[in-house]
Design an enzyme around this catalytic site. Structure first.
Site, PDB file in Angstrom:
ATOM      1  N   SER A 260       0.763  -1.150  -0.198  1.00 27.94           N
ATOM      2  CA  SER A 260      -0.212  -0.079   0.295  1.00 27.94           C
ATOM      3  C   SER A 260       0.962   1.199  -0.113  1.00 27.94           C
ATOM      4  CB  SER A 260      -0.877  -0.099   1.152  1.00 27.94           C
ATOM      5  OG  SER A 260      -0.235   0.177   2.585  1.00 27.94           O
ATOM      6  N   LYS A 261       0.306   2.793   0.113  1.00 23.33           N
ATOM      7  CA  LYS A 261       0.633   3.887  -0.243  1.00 23.33           C
ATOM      8  C   LYS A 261       1.922   3.788   1.107  1.00 23.33           C
ATOM      9  CE  LYS A 261      -0.962   8.517   0.780  1.00 23.33           C
ATOM     10  NZ  LYS A 261      -2.393   8.612   0.631  1.00 23.33           N
ATOM     11  N   ARG A 262       1.254   3.261   2.378  1.00 19.23           N
ATOM     12  CA  ARG A 262       1.305   3.567   3.725  1.00 19.23           C
ATOM     13  C   ARG A 262       2.540   2.468   3.683  1.00 19.23           C
ATOM     14  NH1 ARG A 262      -2.620   1.251   6.254  1.00 19.23           N
ATOM     15  NH2 ARG A 262      -4.093   3.006   5.166  1.00 19.23           N
TER      16      ARG A 262
END
Ligand code: GLU
Length: 496
Positions: A260-262
């Site tokens: 994910s982006k995180r």
């Protein structure tokens, strides 16, 4: 029939690394087979539309070097390539399904549906509009034809749902997973069309793939649950389905779950090709397109020959659908850095220098000849082009500080006098690598001391730390005058 593939993103945000890999696999297959790579923008969900996302996707594909052959801005004969510009196309097909009894109007209000959901929730069940429940709902299967006609005439709002067959076992071929088997009782009556004239993803996607003569649908694993419905839609229309391939997920660096982006934020690596609202992309972080594509190509696909470092033409040649794996592929940023480094080494010096200098205005004042000489000395160590200036800036300016740890370990009481005597001797050499080597070796020999006693402090004086290429090549590169200056400065600044 020539191969036609498509990348069909919804413009709901920037292109994620997974999307770029999907685009790449489509591109590789198209180019290998002499076919066409189509970009179709699936923008029928206006609520999720994000301004600038389509332009971003186009720019990212252009930067990566995998531009589409047909797209909204470069249309071929199957346009328009934005679904929002194709709205007049879909009505005819939805009507065809209704007339043939394969789809039906549903007039249930949002409140009616919510009531059903709540009722189901009371028994911990999940409401599904399907072959079990549709005969209890308000639709053209349960209402008489006059009522339906009246509702339509009055402009009542409705959706058109696909009438999923009951209890049929489907076995569908997927190029990656082989046979996918599902019973239709587990599938609901998906909405295909709404009374505001908007098709849903499923209808528009299938109709457009057919009309655009797409031969191979290559997309992410998250679309696998849609495969049975899409397959049945082809059947309902009487069309031959394309081949389907669902690509494995890209997993977090620890292999647990989808990247994910995180994860990028936490791990300090990008997940977008280009910068997006202040978040740096691979480009801004110094990755070049070809190594990024090379890394992505092998993230889920394995090359039959064990060759790993491939340029785009080599990827096109080697790519094969049967080399795509089912299991998720773990994102490993170290591997990506390695690919970047490998590709930098393969570049010719002039081209690499251009990359090194762009974004480093201070290097633009240094002569090209000097820059190339420096580049050659550290080319193998560069991971990013900017490293020439950031990691190896000592080529172009004298160190202003000295690595304390290195000094503590290598700068002894006798160091200043050793450096002074060595420099007195080196003054009379030609300052070429081999002469300098001979000189230093002769010097330590005559003193009966180890080479490191002089070499390490010399490096500290010239570089500021213990890194860099061979001391001899560095001295030859800097020249006598600069070397003397750097040593004198170190002697005056470093107190042992
Ligand atoms: N519009 C879908 C997406 O955003 C396309 C899925 C497909 O390729 O069928 O990914």
């Amino acid at each position: 029939m020539s191969v036609r593939v498509r990348f069909a993103p919804s413009p709901t945000g920037p292109l994620h690394i997974g999307g770029l890999r999907t685009a790449l696999y489509n591109y590789l297959l198209a180019k290998q087979k002499g076919g066409a790579f189509v970009l179709r923008i699936e923008d029928t969900d206006q609520n999720r539309y994000v301004e600038g996302a389509e332009e971003y996707i186009q720019q990212a594909l252009a930067w990566a070097g995998i531009p589409p052959d047909e797209s909204p801005t470069h249309p071929g004969k199957f346009g328009p390539y934005r679904q929002s510009e194709r709205l007049s196309v879909y009505g005819k097909y939805v009507n065809q399904l209704i007339e043939q009894g394969k789809a039906y109007y549903a007039f249930d209000s949002a409140e009616d549906l919510e009531k059903e959901r709540q009722k189901a929730a009371e028994t911990n069940a999940h409401f599904s509009y399907d072959c079990q429940t549709r005969m209890t709902m308000r639709n053209s299967l349960t209402l008489d034809s006059e009522t339906v006609a009246k509702l339509l005439e009055e402009g009542a709002s409705y959706v058109v749902r696909f009438k999923m067959e009951a209890d049929r076992t489907l076995t569908i071929h997927d190029e990656v997973r082989q046979n996918v088997t599902v019973n239709t009782n587990t599938l609901d009556d998906k909405v295909l069309f709404k009374s505001d004239g908007m098709p849903t993803y499923h209808l528009a996607n299938v109709v457009d793939d057919h009309l655009m003569e797409i031969t191979d649908v290559i997309r992410g694993e998250e679309w696998l649950p849609s495969l049975p419905l899409h397959f049945l839609l082809y059947e309902a229309f009487g069309w031959n389905p394309p081949k389907f391939a669902h690509l494995p997920l890209i997993l977090k660096p620890n292999g647990k779950g989808k990247l994910s982006k995180r994860d990028g934020e936490a791990g300090g690596f990008p997940v977008y090709p280009l910068e997006w609202s202040g978040i740096k992309g691979f480009k801004e972080d110094g990755y070049l397109p070809v190594p990024l594509l090379n890394f992505l190509a092998l993230l889920g696909w394995s090359n039959k020959s064990d060759e790993e470092v491939l340029d785009l033409q080599e990827m096109i040649k080697a790519f094969s659908m049967d080399g795509i794996q089912k299991a998720g592929a773990r994102f490993d940023v170290e591997k990506l850095r390695w690919f970047n480094q490998q590709h930098l080494q393969k570049m010719n010096d002039e081209a690499l220098l251009k990359e090194c200098v762009s974004g480093a205005p201070e290097l633009q004042e240094v002569s090209k000849e000097h820059l190339i000489k420096a580049l050659v000395l550290v080319k193998e160590r560069l991971i990013f082009p900017a490293d020439l200036n950031t990691e190896h800036g000592y080529f172009f300016s004298a160190p202003t500080a000295y690595d304390e740890k290195a000094v503590g370990k290598q700068w002894k009481e006798e160091t200043p006098s050793l450096l002074e005597s060595f420099m007195a001797l080196a003054q009379s050499t030609s300052f070429e690598e081999s002469a300098l080597e001979e000189c230093l070796k002769g010097f330590v020999g005559s003193k009966e001391i180890g080479l490191g006693k002089v070499m390490a402090p010399l490096r500290i004086a010239l570089v500021g730390s213990l890194k860099g290429p061979s001391v001899y090549s560095l001295m030859a590169f800097l020249g006598k005058e600069e070397v003397v200056q750097r040593i004198n400065r170190a002697l005056s600044q470093i107190k042992s």
